[in-house]
Scaffold this motif. Structure first.
Motif: not given
Ligand SMILES: O=C(O)C(=O)C[C@H](O)[C@H](O)CO
Ligand SMILES: [Mg+2]
Length: 403
Positions: A1-9, A20-25, A60-64
């Protein structure tokens, strides 16, 4: 799984919030709060320019690992802008992880340590009598704990007191910083009378709290703590600025009034001596300003070793995303103390739909997978950013003082 997209609102339904919104593939998304009152756009620039480009393609699963990548990788460690940006990423990633697990966030953290989370509300009044009316309103609404702040004769405007009785208090009330005038002697002579009046009218069971907002010297704080001992405060908050942690050692020698501090902290290092020396009773560092769930969990665990409990900052200038995440944390953390609660405007609650609820002076955590808070991006667009600054404070002779 990968972070595909992220943006600030950035949205301002009554006041500014940064999300901050983070969207996965795979389509799962998470959101995090990055609001730093009066300095919002500094965090937006930090995220947009330096953090988001480095997140794309990561797991995105590798939070640490991502936390340390952003903390160590910046080289320039700590500070509220950096730590709020890292916090927003961290909160959004925990939201994603909990959604992937199909669990509410508190379950991932370790499950419930309690059924509900006690909160304190804010009673403010331009004088003692009007403050007592606000305390009565809170008691009627079910609050078991109330922070009391009243105007002081001879001081025109004071921290924590709404401009009009009955209205909520908003500190960032001007485009550029308003100038307030402060007198320590007038405050110290007056404020014990407020607590005496609250105990007289409401008896011994109501928890009462008070915020000094960093305005005293250590020996003045020691005097105040000692004088208010008969009124059994739940806590005295931010009685001195906390850059010098040893100051709390001096205050502690003089008083048994419980001490709370930490809403401006952004790292475990801000609190380390305070906790290890047992100079404080409550740590108030918040998820948004202190590096998110991953870092605040470390602070809470250290605090637990020394009988220090949590009392998270929860003003209206933290978004429902932070509040919702905090309620999951509070539900889990073994050494919970209390949660601050200043209700958001209805416009804010509409922009940020959530599943936590207030009942009988407590928050009840929701069961939606994730932290249970979302953002309505179309509605958010209707409330554009508007610069708003916190005030500054001067002594009566013009000296710039602590706000
Ligand atoms: O909620 C509190 O205890 C505060 O002191 C509120 C702060 O003044 C506010 O969050 C500043 O942005
Ligand atoms: Mg405070």
């Amino acid at each position: 799984m990968k972070i595909e997209h992220a943006y600030t609102i950035v949205t301002s339904p009554g006041r500014n919030f940064v999300t901050l919104k983070i969207v996965t593939d795979q389509g799962t998304y998470g959101i995090g709060d990055a609001t730093l009152n009066g300095r919002e756009m500094a965090v937006v620039a930090y995220l947009d320019e330096h953090v988001i480009p480095a997140l794309i393609g990561r797991d995105p699963q590798r939070i640490e690992d991502i936390w340390h990548y952003l903390y160590r990788g910046a080289y320039w460690r700590r500070g509220p802008v950096t730590m709020s940006a890292i916090a927003a990423v961290d909160m959004a990633l925990w939201d994603i992880k909990a959604k992937l697990a199909g669990m509410p966030l508190y379950q991932l953290l370790g499950g419930k340590s309690r059924d509900r989370v006690m909160v304190y509300g804010h009673a403010t009044g331009r004088d003692i009598d009007s403050c007592l009316e606000e305390v009565a309103r809170h008691v009627d609404e079910g609050y078991k704990a109330v922070r009391v702040q009243a105007g002081v004769p001879g001081i025109a405007s004071i921290y924590g007191v709404a401009k009009k009785d009955g209205e909520p208090y908003e500190p960032a009330d001007a485009d550029l910083p308003a100038e307030h005038v402060w007198s320590t002697s007038k405050y110290l002579n007056h404020v014990p009378k407020l607590f005496a009046a609250v105990r007289e009218r409401f008896g011994d069971d109501l928890h009462i709290l008070h915020d000094v907002h960093h305005r005293l010297t250590p020996i003045e704080a020691a005097r105040l703590g000692k004088e208010v001992e008969p009124y059994h405060l739940f806590w005295l908050e931010d009685c001195v600025p906390a850059e010098n942690q040893e100051a709390f050692g001096l205050i502690r020698q003089h008083t048994t009034t419980p001490l709370a501090v930490g809403e401006v902290f952004n790292s475990i290092h801000d609190a380390k001596a305070l906790i290890e020396n047992q100079w404080i009773d409550y740590i108030r560092a918040t998820l948004t300003h202190a590096g998110g769930i991953t870092h605040v969990r470390r602070i809470a665990d250290l605090a637990g070793l020394y009988h220090v409990r949590t009392g998270f900052h929860g003003p209206t200038d933290l978004s429902p995303v932070c509040l919702g995440s905090a309620i999951h944390f509070d539900t889990w953390v073994p050494n919970f103390g209390i949660q601050e609660y200043m209700p958001h405007t209805s416009a804010t609650d509409e922009v940020f739909p959530h599943d936590y609820r207030f009942e009988d002076g407590h928050f009840i955590v929701g069961e939606t997978p994730g932290h249970g808070v979302d953002i309505d991006e179309e509605l958010a667009k209707q409330y554009p950013y508007k610069r708003a600054s916190l005030p500054v404070n001067r002594l009566e002779d013009g000296t710039l003082w602590h706000w």
